[in-house]
Design an enzyme around this catalytic site. Structure first.
Site, PDB file in Angstrom:
ATOM      1  N   ASP A 233      75.389  51.333  47.669  1.00 10.96           N
ATOM      2  CA  ASP A 233      76.373  50.664  48.512  1.00 10.96           C
ATOM      3  C   ASP A 233      77.289  51.669  49.201  1.00 10.96           C
ATOM      4  OD1 ASP A 233      75.356  48.639  46.786  1.00 10.96           O
ATOM      5  OD2 ASP A 233      77.127  47.426  47.164  1.00 10.96           O
ATOM      6  N   HIS A 235      79.467  50.132  51.745  1.00  5.42           N
ATOM      7  CA  HIS A 235      80.545  49.168  51.982  1.00  5.42           C
ATOM      8  C   HIS A 235      81.447  49.559  53.142  1.00  5.42           C
ATOM      9  CE1 HIS A 235      80.249  45.902  49.104  1.00  5.42           C
ATOM     10  NE2 HIS A 235      79.808  46.765  48.213  1.00  5.42           N
ATOM     11  N   ASN A 264      73.576  41.833  49.224  1.00  5.89           N
ATOM     12  CA  ASN A 264      74.159  40.488  49.152  1.00  5.89           C
ATOM     13  C   ASN A 264      75.295  40.284  50.144  1.00  5.89           C
ATOM     14  OD1 ASN A 264      75.758  42.334  47.483  1.00  5.89           O
ATOM     15  ND2 ASN A 264      76.880  40.534  46.805  1.00  5.89           N
ATOM     16  N   HIS A 265      75.857  41.363  50.692  1.00  2.52           N
ATOM     17  CA  HIS A 265      76.965  41.226  51.640  1.00  2.52           C
ATOM     18  C   HIS A 265      76.494  41.045  53.083  1.00  2.52           C
ATOM     19  CE1 HIS A 265      80.939  41.942  49.642  1.00  2.52           C
ATOM     20  NE2 HIS A 265      80.117  42.210  48.643  1.00  2.52           N
ATOM     21  N   HIS A 313      68.498  46.055  46.274  1.00  2.00           N
ATOM     22  CA  HIS A 313      69.957  46.065  46.165  1.00  2.00           C
ATOM     23  C   HIS A 313      70.434  45.557  44.815  1.00  2.00           C
ATOM     24  CE1 HIS A 313      74.164  45.820  47.306  1.00  2.00           C
ATOM     25  NE2 HIS A 313      74.190  44.618  46.758  1.00  2.00           N
ATOM     26  N   ARG A 361      77.865  36.653  38.358  1.00  5.43           N
ATOM     27  CA  ARG A 361      78.270  36.469  39.750  1.00  5.43           C
ATOM     28  C   ARG A 361      78.159  35.023  40.214  1.00  5.43           C
ATOM     29  NH1 ARG A 361      78.416  41.682  42.086  1.00  5.43           N
ATOM     30  NH2 ARG A 361      77.360  43.258  40.836  1.00  5.43           N
ATOM     31  N   HIS A 388      74.710  47.638  43.849  1.00  9.44           N
ATOM     32  CA  HIS A 388      75.321  46.325  43.604  1.00  9.44           C
ATOM     33  C   HIS A 388      76.468  46.322  42.605  1.00  9.44           C
ATOM     34  CE1 HIS A 388      75.342  42.039  43.995  1.00  9.44           C
ATOM     35  NE2 HIS A 388      74.724  41.742  42.880  1.00  9.44           N
TER      36      HIS A 388
END
Length: 459
Positions: A233, A235, A264-265, A313, A361, A388
């Site tokens: 990640d 980000h 997932n983002h 991921h 989650r 993740h």
């Protein structure tokens, strides 16, 4: 894991006082952003006195900070079972549901707060904002038609986007993206400059074309003596990405990095809530934000290095017997579903004990060392690499080294204090080598500066 006692017996005064003392310690760790330690202490307080709603509410908040939305949801619900007037728990549960894209459930909780506090302007504003999202999503579903008819890429005419004479930023050479352009673009972004919209659109159109041609599982070959780099990640932490390139060299044919894959983002919900959509709209247009959605829908779900190392991921699967061919066959051109192979590749996490468990989650699964071992044996693999999860050193080996986590965003969101890391390996033995690093300075721009106003709940 969120521990919720099944019943509450008699609690001694001594345990009540101990629980309060431990709760105060937990609050202190929370304020210092030591969320993992805070969670452990809140859990101790709960075990000593399971009848206090605030303990669950506080732990729910800490789980939200660590993106354990499923656990946050469970704790907020438990808090409300103990005390239906505990307003913060409604907010916590609404926050978890929003993060999971369950806006109708979030709206219900905001409505509960407004009923109890009809003159509370903050509660009313959050209810109104959430209601707008619910109505907008309903409208988008109502007007939705065949995906191909809605393609943004085919509607864009680059010839109508002229380059103004006063534009002094990076430019293509004869309509072509070059290494020099990339170097100039990086310098431009370091100075917080902005790329001309024509070039931004052209890059996106080229990228969506590239991704469309790829399978959901992309095969990568590394020669025996060649080095390959895997990052986790990022980000959006641009200056930390630049630091990786300073340490490890720019990507090139001679110095390749892992190809981009879906996380997932990259869903529309995440982009709306966490600020990516807002930033694109602010700097460019709504049309470009929609084009990004189209690009993200075509992102591959996994990569396979030399038929031996699988990279995704999130993680593995709740169902036994999933094969690499099953991953190849996934139709990924859509928003991520709530279950199945695609969902779990994006959302799952490893756990230390055998079997599978409900995800912390609230979506995906948690898979044990036996699940990893079985999957690797069935598919002839050596190990998996995933991201993740924030890790203190930027990486972690689990399941006897068969499941590797690498997280490349140091001091995640300027709050977590973690290191970042990347992995290098050579094609001959595929042995991973880890490099950890700390965050580098960046301009004074708040993380998630363009996030939906409802996420102020998490501030």
């Amino acid at each position: 894991m969120a521990e919720v006692p099944q019943s509450v017996g008699e609690v001694t005064e001594e345990n009540k006082q101990k629980a309060e003392d431990i709760k105060e310690q937990a609050n202190s760790h929370f304020k210092k952003q030591n969320y993992a330690q805070a969670i452990e202490l809140y859990t101790e307080a709960i075990n000593l006195n399971p009848a206090v709603a605030a303990y669950y509410g506080n732990r729910s908040f800490a789980y939200l900070k660590t993106e354990c939305f499923g656990y946050a949801l469970s704790d907020a619900t438990k808090a409300l079972e103990l005390d239906k007037t505990y307003i913060k728990a409604y907010y916590r549960r609404a926050s978890a549901n929003m993060a999971l894209g369950k806006f109708k459930l979030a709206l219900k909780d905001f409505g509960s707060v407004v009923k109890v506090r009809p003159t509370d302007k903050d509660a009313k504003a959050k209810y109104t904002e959430c209601n707008k999202i619910v109505k907008r999503l309903a409208f988008e579903r109502a007007i939705a038609v065949d995906d191909n008819a809605l393609s943004v890429a085919v509607q864009i005419n680059l010839d109508q986007m002229s380059i103004e004479e006063e534009y002094s930023g990076p430019k293509f050479e004869d309509g072509t993206l070059t290494l020099q352009f990339i170097k100039e673009l990086m310098e431009c972004y370091k100075k917080q400059g902005k790329l001309h919209r024509r070039y931004a659109y052209q890059i996106l159109l080229d990228v969506v074309k590239l991704f469309k041609e790829q399978s959901s599982l992309v095969d990568i070959t590394i020669l025996d003596d060649s080095k390959f780099t895997v990052c986790g990640d990022i980000h959006g932490q641009f200056y930390d990405l630049m630091n990786i390139f300073d340490m490890n060299g720019l990507p090139s044919e001679e110095n390749p990095y892992i190809h981009i894959l879906a996380g997932n983002h990259e869903s529309s919900t995440m982009n709306q809530m966490y600020g990516f959509e807002g930033e694109v709209k602010a700097k460019y247009t709504s049309q470009m934000a929609n084009l990004f959605t189209e690009v993200f829908n075509y992102l591959p779900l996994a990569h396979l290095i030399n038929d031996k190392v699988l990279i995704m991921h999130g993680g593995l699967f709740s169902e036994d017997g999933v094969t690499l061919d099953d991953i190849r066959k996934v139709d990924r051109n859509r928003q991520p579903p709530d279950s199945g192979i695609m969902c779990e590749l994006l959302w799952s996490d490893p756990q230390p004990h055998p079997g599978c468990s409900p995800s912390k989650r609230g979506v995906g699964t948690q898979f044990g060392p036996d699940v990893t071992k079985s999957f690797l044996q069935k598919n002839g693999l050596q190990y998996i690499i995933r991201s993740h999860e924030v890790k203190n050193e930027g990486y972690e080996l689990a399941h006897d080294g068969l499941c590797i986590t690498v997280f490349s965003a140091p001091n995640y969101c300027d709050t977590m204090g973690n290191k970042g890391a990347f992995i290098t390996l050579k094609g001959g033995d595929l042995k991973p080598k880890f490099t950890s690093y700390s965050a580098v300075p960046h301009p004074n721009v708040k993380p998630m500066a363009y996030a939906n106003s409802l996420l102020s709940l998490l501030a």
